[in-house]
Write an enzyme that holds these catalytic residues in place. Structure first.
Site, PDB file in Angstrom:
ATOM      1  N   THR A  28       0.680  -1.186  -0.042  1.00 15.68           N
ATOM      2  CA  THR A  28      -0.010  -0.030  -0.024  1.00 15.68           C
ATOM      3  C   THR A  28       0.901   1.137   0.013  1.00 15.68           C
ATOM      4  O   THR A  28       1.860   1.343   0.607  1.00 15.68           O
ATOM      5  CB  THR A  28      -0.788  -0.199   1.243  1.00 15.68           C
ATOM      6  N   THR A  31       4.334   4.294  -3.493  1.00 22.54           N
ATOM      7  CA  THR A  31       5.316   3.627  -4.057  1.00 22.54           C
ATOM      8  C   THR A  31       5.027   2.308  -4.663  1.00 22.54           C
ATOM      9  O   THR A  31       5.302   1.933  -5.675  1.00 22.54           O
ATOM     10  CB  THR A  31       6.633   3.418  -3.402  1.00 22.54           C
ATOM     11  N   ASP A  86       8.253   3.793   5.474  1.00 22.86           N
ATOM     12  CA  ASP A  86       8.406   5.001   5.996  1.00 22.86           C
ATOM     13  C   ASP A  86       9.865   5.528   6.264  1.00 22.86           C
ATOM     14  O   ASP A  86      10.388   6.482   6.004  1.00 22.86           O
ATOM     15  CB  ASP A  86       7.360   5.501   7.034  1.00 22.86           C
ATOM     16  N   LYS A  96       6.589   1.376   9.332  1.00 13.00           N
ATOM     17  CA  LYS A  96       5.403   1.409   8.161  1.00 13.00           C
ATOM     18  C   LYS A  96       4.375   1.981   8.968  1.00 13.00           C
ATOM     19  O   LYS A  96       4.217   2.001  10.058  1.00 13.00           O
ATOM     20  CB  LYS A  96       5.338  -0.232   7.744  1.00 13.00           C
ATOM     21  N   GLY A  97       3.216   2.210   8.011  1.00 11.68           N
ATOM     22  CA  GLY A  97       2.146   2.733   8.398  1.00 11.68           C
ATOM     23  C   GLY A  97       1.723   3.981   8.214  1.00 11.68           C
ATOM     24  O   GLY A  97       0.671   4.664   8.553  1.00 11.68           O
ATOM     25  N   GLY A  98       2.415   4.774   7.594  1.00  9.44           N
ATOM     26  CA  GLY A  98       2.276   6.077   7.259  1.00  9.44           C
ATOM     27  C   GLY A  98       0.897   6.281   6.278  1.00  9.44           C
ATOM     28  O   GLY A  98       0.030   7.299   6.557  1.00  9.44           O
ATOM     29  N   GLY A  99       0.672   5.270   5.654  1.00  9.55           N
ATOM     30  CA  GLY A  99      -0.610   5.348   5.144  1.00  9.55           C
ATOM     31  C   GLY A  99      -1.873   4.553   5.697  1.00  9.55           C
ATOM     32  O   GLY A  99      -2.811   4.347   5.255  1.00  9.55           O
ATOM     33  N   GLU A 105      -0.790  -5.093   6.609  1.00  8.93           N
ATOM     34  CA  GLU A 105       0.620  -5.054   5.905  1.00  8.93           C
ATOM     35  C   GLU A 105       1.494  -5.904   6.706  1.00  8.93           C
ATOM     36  O   GLU A 105       2.171  -6.894   5.961  1.00  8.93           O
ATOM     37  CB  GLU A 105       1.079  -3.722   5.919  1.00  8.93           C
TER      38      GLU A 105
HETATM   39  C1  5RP Z   1       1.297   2.314   4.246  1.00  9.93           C
HETATM   40  C2  5RP Z   1       2.537   2.218   4.425  1.00  9.93           C
HETATM   41  C3  5RP Z   1       3.491   2.765   3.423  1.00  9.93           C
HETATM   42  O1  5RP Z   1       3.995   1.517   2.547  1.00  9.93           O
HETATM   43  C4  5RP Z   1       4.526   3.626   3.612  1.00  9.93           C
HETATM   44  O2  5RP Z   1       3.596   4.627   4.407  1.00  9.93           O
HETATM   45  C5  5RP Z   1       5.382   4.395   2.421  1.00  9.93           C
HETATM   46  O3  5RP Z   1       4.334   4.806   1.686  1.00  9.93           O
HETATM   47  P1  5RP Z   1       4.858   5.564   0.037  1.00  9.93           P
HETATM   48  O4  5RP Z   1       5.226   4.602  -0.681  1.00  9.93           O
HETATM   49  O5  5RP Z   1       3.710   6.609  -0.027  1.00  9.93           O
HETATM   50  O6  5RP Z   1       5.778   6.674   0.589  1.00  9.93           O
HETATM   51  O7  5RP Z   1       3.168   1.673   5.219  1.00  9.93           O
HETATM   52  O8  5RP Z   1       0.610   1.861   5.409  1.00  9.93           O
END
Ligand code: 5RP
Length: 231
Positions: A28, A31, A86, A96-99, A105
């Site tokens: 998710t 990227t 992240d 992880k978990g920014g999204g 995940e």
């Molecule tokens: C989502 C995530 C993403 O993989 C993480 O936030 C990186 O995101 P991006 O590729 O948009 O920088 O852990 O929960």
């Protein structure tokens, strides 16, 4: 090269790891998005795979591209998962978990034989912690969890979305925890899991096998976990 182009380069690069008849975890974020697009293209060209999504959003994108999807509960194991991160440290420990998709995940990563991380090179850090650590919590008791985390030398703990809390795919809230530095990610992960109300943390310990990093000059760097290296 700008950040979006770096993310695209890393995401598209990872599609070469996917072979016929693999079961693939699909990550998710912005990227992983480019990986999914490239995977969809390969499926159109005849690649036979089955995928498990790490979020509802990813599931929608994959379905729109005609990628065959399975439910997480309906697979015993996955051959490979490609996902973003992240922060990535030199031992391939991750935040992880920014999204907001960290729970699914992590469940997907946990049943994957290989976890490949795709990222722009700015995500590679000497030590985790500058990025606020997402912790997924039960909504009913989030303030108690917040107090407990603040007592663990955390500078600030914010409810994601504040007065309009962000709700995860699994109906939970997220606390973004500003530790600044995380010298011992493994111990912190264990300590956070001791707090009643914590569902999952964004610390992915000893899960990633490789990180594919795209640099601003357009070159790709592949970092392998020490245990997976042949040198
Ligand atoms: C989502 C995530 C993403 O993989 C993480 O936030 C990186 O995101 P991006 O590729 O948009 O920088 O852990 O929960």
């Amino acid at each position: 090269m700008d950040t979006t182009s770096q993310k695209r380069l890393a995401g598209e690069f990872a599609v070469r790891y996917i072979e016929n008849d693999m079961r693939v975890g699909v990550g998710t974020g912005s990227t992983a998005y480019w990986f999914i697009q490239a995977l969809g293209e390969k499926v159109k060209q005849g690649l036979r795979i089955q995928a498990v999504a790490t979020s509802q959003h990813t599931e929608q994108i994959a379905a729109s591209l005609g990628i065959p999807l399975l439910e997480l509960n309906d697979v015993e194991a996955l051959d490979i998962t490609v996902d973003g991160a992240d922060e990535i440290d030199p031992h391939l420990q991750l935040i992880k978990g920014g999204g907001g998709a960290l729970l699914q995940e992590k469940m997907v990563a946990a049943i994957s034989r290989r976890l490949i991380i795709v990222a722009d090179a700015s995500k590679y850090v000497g030590q985790l912690g500058a990025f606020p650590l997402p912790v997924e919590v039960i909504p009913a008791g989030w303030k108690h969890v917040q107090r407990r985390i603040l007592a663990m030398s955390c500078e600030r703990v914010e409810l994601r979305g504040q007065s309009h809390p962000f709700v995860t795919d699994h109906g939970h809230y997220i606390l973004d925890c500003y530790f600044g530095q995380i010298p011992d990610a493994q111990s912190l992960n264990l300590a956070l899991h001791q707090i009643p109300g914590v569902v999952e943390t964004g610390l992915f310990i000893d899960m990633a096998n490789e990180a594919i990093l795209a640099h601003t000059d357009g070159h790709i760097q592949v970092i392998r976990r020490a245990a997976d290296r042949s040198d």
